[in-house]
Motif scaffolding. Sequence first.
Motif, PDB file in Angstrom:
ATOM      1  N   TYR A  72     -46.961-113.656  17.955  1.00  8.24           N
ATOM      2  CA  TYR A  72     -45.978-112.392  17.600  1.00  8.24           C
ATOM      3  C   TYR A  72     -44.781-112.986  17.507  1.00  8.24           C
ATOM      4  CZ  TYR A  72     -50.244-109.520  17.130  1.00  8.24           C
ATOM      5  OH  TYR A  72     -51.273-109.401  16.708  1.00  8.24           O
ATOM      6  N   THR A  76     -42.211-111.078  13.517  1.00  3.96           N
ATOM      7  CA  THR A  76     -42.716-109.850  13.415  1.00  3.96           C
ATOM      8  C   THR A  76     -41.668-108.938  13.684  1.00  3.96           C
ATOM      9  OG1 THR A  76     -44.405-110.645  14.986  1.00  3.96           O
ATOM     10  CG2 THR A  76     -43.989-108.637  15.269  1.00  3.96           C
ATOM     11  N   PHE A  92     -46.763-103.737   5.392  1.00  2.00           N
ATOM     12  CA  PHE A  92     -47.536-103.463   6.141  1.00  2.00           C
ATOM     13  C   PHE A  92     -48.924-104.366   6.118  1.00  2.00           C
ATOM     14  CE2 PHE A  92     -45.129-100.000   6.822  1.00  2.00           C
ATOM     15  CZ  PHE A  92     -45.146 -99.426   8.127  1.00  2.00           C
ATOM     16  N   LEU A  95     -50.729-105.999   9.476  1.00  6.02           N
ATOM     17  CA  LEU A  95     -51.662-105.347  10.569  1.00  6.02           C
ATOM     18  C   LEU A  95     -52.880-105.604  10.368  1.00  6.02           C
ATOM     19  CD1 LEU A  95     -48.682-103.560  10.863  1.00  6.02           C
ATOM     20  CD2 LEU A  95     -50.254-101.719  11.519  1.00  6.02           C
ATOM     21  N   THR A 292     -51.178-105.492  18.080  1.00  8.87           N
ATOM     22  CA  THR A 292     -51.256-105.119  16.498  1.00  8.87           C
ATOM     23  C   THR A 292     -50.366-103.416  16.877  1.00  8.87           C
ATOM     24  OG1 THR A 292     -53.116-106.172  16.166  1.00  8.87           O
ATOM     25  CG2 THR A 292     -52.549-104.386  14.640  1.00  8.87           C
ATOM     26  N   ILE A 293     -50.643-102.769  17.859  1.00  7.23           N
ATOM     27  CA  ILE A 293     -50.197-101.604  18.020  1.00  7.23           C
ATOM     28  C   ILE A 293     -48.626-101.573  17.934  1.00  7.23           C
ATOM     29  CG2 ILE A 293     -49.803 -99.377  19.401  1.00  7.23           C
ATOM     30  CD1 ILE A 293     -52.561-100.166  20.339  1.00  7.23           C
ATOM     31  N   GLY A 296     -47.295-102.531  14.409  1.00  7.58           N
ATOM     32  CA  GLY A 296     -47.150-101.358  13.475  1.00  7.58           C
ATOM     33  C   GLY A 296     -45.873-100.750  14.022  1.00  7.58           C
ATOM     34  N   LEU A 297     -45.443-100.493  15.122  1.00  7.49           N
ATOM     35  CA  LEU A 297     -44.204 -99.746  15.478  1.00  7.49           C
ATOM     36  C   LEU A 297     -42.957-100.489  15.095  1.00  7.49           C
ATOM     37  CD1 LEU A 297     -45.079 -98.708  19.155  1.00  7.49           C
ATOM     38  CD2 LEU A 297     -45.191 -97.065  16.976  1.00  7.49           C
ATOM     39  N   ALA A 299     -42.842-102.698  12.568  1.00 11.07           N
ATOM     40  CA  ALA A 299     -42.916-102.558  10.956  1.00 11.07           C
ATOM     41  C   ALA A 299     -41.985-101.296  10.411  1.00 11.07           C
ATOM     42  CB  ALA A 299     -44.389-102.482  10.226  1.00 11.07           C
ATOM     43  N   LEU A 300     -42.110-100.067  11.281  1.00 11.37           N
ATOM     44  CA  LEU A 300     -41.552 -98.933  10.850  1.00 11.37           C
ATOM     45  C   LEU A 300     -39.989 -98.948  11.019  1.00 11.37           C
ATOM     46  CD1 LEU A 300     -43.767 -96.188  12.884  1.00 11.37           C
ATOM     47  CD2 LEU A 300     -43.607 -96.619  10.462  1.00 11.37           C
TER      48      LEU A 300
END
Length: 503
Positions: A72, A76, A92, A95, A292-293, A296-297, A299-300
């Motif tokens: 990462y 990332t 996304f 993910l 991965t969690i 995802g955050l 990517a937001l």
Amino acid sequence: MNASTLPDNAAIGVFVLCFVATIVLGSTVRLWRPFLNRRKTATRHTADEEWGLGGREFGAWVTWFLVGGDFYTAYTVIAVPALVYSTGGFGFFALPYTIIVYPFIFAVMPRLWTIARDGGHATAADIVRARFGSRTLELAVALSGLIAVLPYIALQLIGIRTVIEALGFTGMLPLLIAFVSLAAYTWLGGLHAPALTAFIKDVMIYIAVLAAVIIVPIHLGGYGAMFHAAAQHLPPVPDGRIVPQGQTVPYATLALSSAFAAFLYPHTLTGILAAKSADTIRQNAVFLPVYTIVLGLIALLGLMAHAAGIVTTSSSQVVPQLFLAIFPSWFAGFCFAAIAVGALVPASVMAIGAANLIMHNILPRHGESVTGSRLAGFGVKIGALVCVVFLNAKFAIDLQLLGGVIILQTFPALIMGLLPLRLPAPALIAGWVIGSFTGLGLCWMDGLKPVHPIAFAGFSASVSTGLLGLAVNIVVTLALGSVIRLVLGASPSTLRVGSGVRR
């Protein structure tokens, strides 16, 4: 950059303090590391093995931060939100690919580690040479790893350059600062530098991301308002789909090809081979999904930038501009330092992994030396610098995916070589050559894009170029392997060499 998002001295000061402190800690690791290991029994390793593999002694915690740290990266924090900002849900895809890869790590990597430990191997090319007895195949795997990692290191340099540019510096100075920082950090610290400072990097990233996902939505009126505002700036997606119908196949195939490629790279495999046991690798495969969690955050952030009214012609500036617009200047400087350190740590591992390939597999063997490995790593960083200057990096994520096209061609030799289906080295070499030419040729035709349109029997879609190249590679390898066995009248086991020992 508009007036409301101009940094001040507080941002620059905090950035310099955090970034320089990390470089100093990593560069002086030889001085303070013995104080951390006072209770450990001393184990003798060659200087080259200490610099390039950390003495193969990293436990579960260090391996978790090291592998997660070089998996990462600035890709990332910079490239994924930039892709989401530009394309919406398509960004996304990162993910599912990280989720797919963890069972692969659990099942395959402990076996590779055992083979490497028993044979004294330091690279994927070492393992392939010992298993197939082919110098040509060894060079093919080594060159693939070296070429594939150059754009990946270039992506990290772009990440460092991006945040330095956001601080108000322009021209070649940000890129020069990024290059010199990486060179000093890697030259002096070796693999121990990123291993022991990866913890700092991860804590800084966690603080920045958690602050963003809590504070930014509050500032914008909540997640509902944020999603609504972002939807006004992105192409409409009918029928409630995450991505438009025509992008479903590219989305899925990019995720799959990225998962196959992720742990074939020299840097990720270096982190695996530096572990002290196979169980350490299995433990990490279980806990790595935590990253991965966070992904995802992160990517937001691309959607948050739209809601915050960020407008930029450079997608790589999306996250820095968002931080400058929302956070106090001093905290924006801290977040920039987190991104820069998030690039520095994995880029160092990448350069070391590439240097191992050069010294162990590409150059004629005249003994190993730390100086030789350092010079090789420095040369790799020069190559990455050339990639930054001359390759089209409008979307930085394309650089990482381009490397994936190349490294995927080592999958048959390294991974399929572990299966009971035993293939002759000439067939693997032919598959590598044709698969590589196919993948790179399609990339060149498509302007370095990672997907290629295909049409067959009424089916039309864009498919991951790396996956197309790998499919050609496997077909050629299996077909030619069958022909060779028929012509020679030999069983597969007579066409390869056992695991052996390191030459």
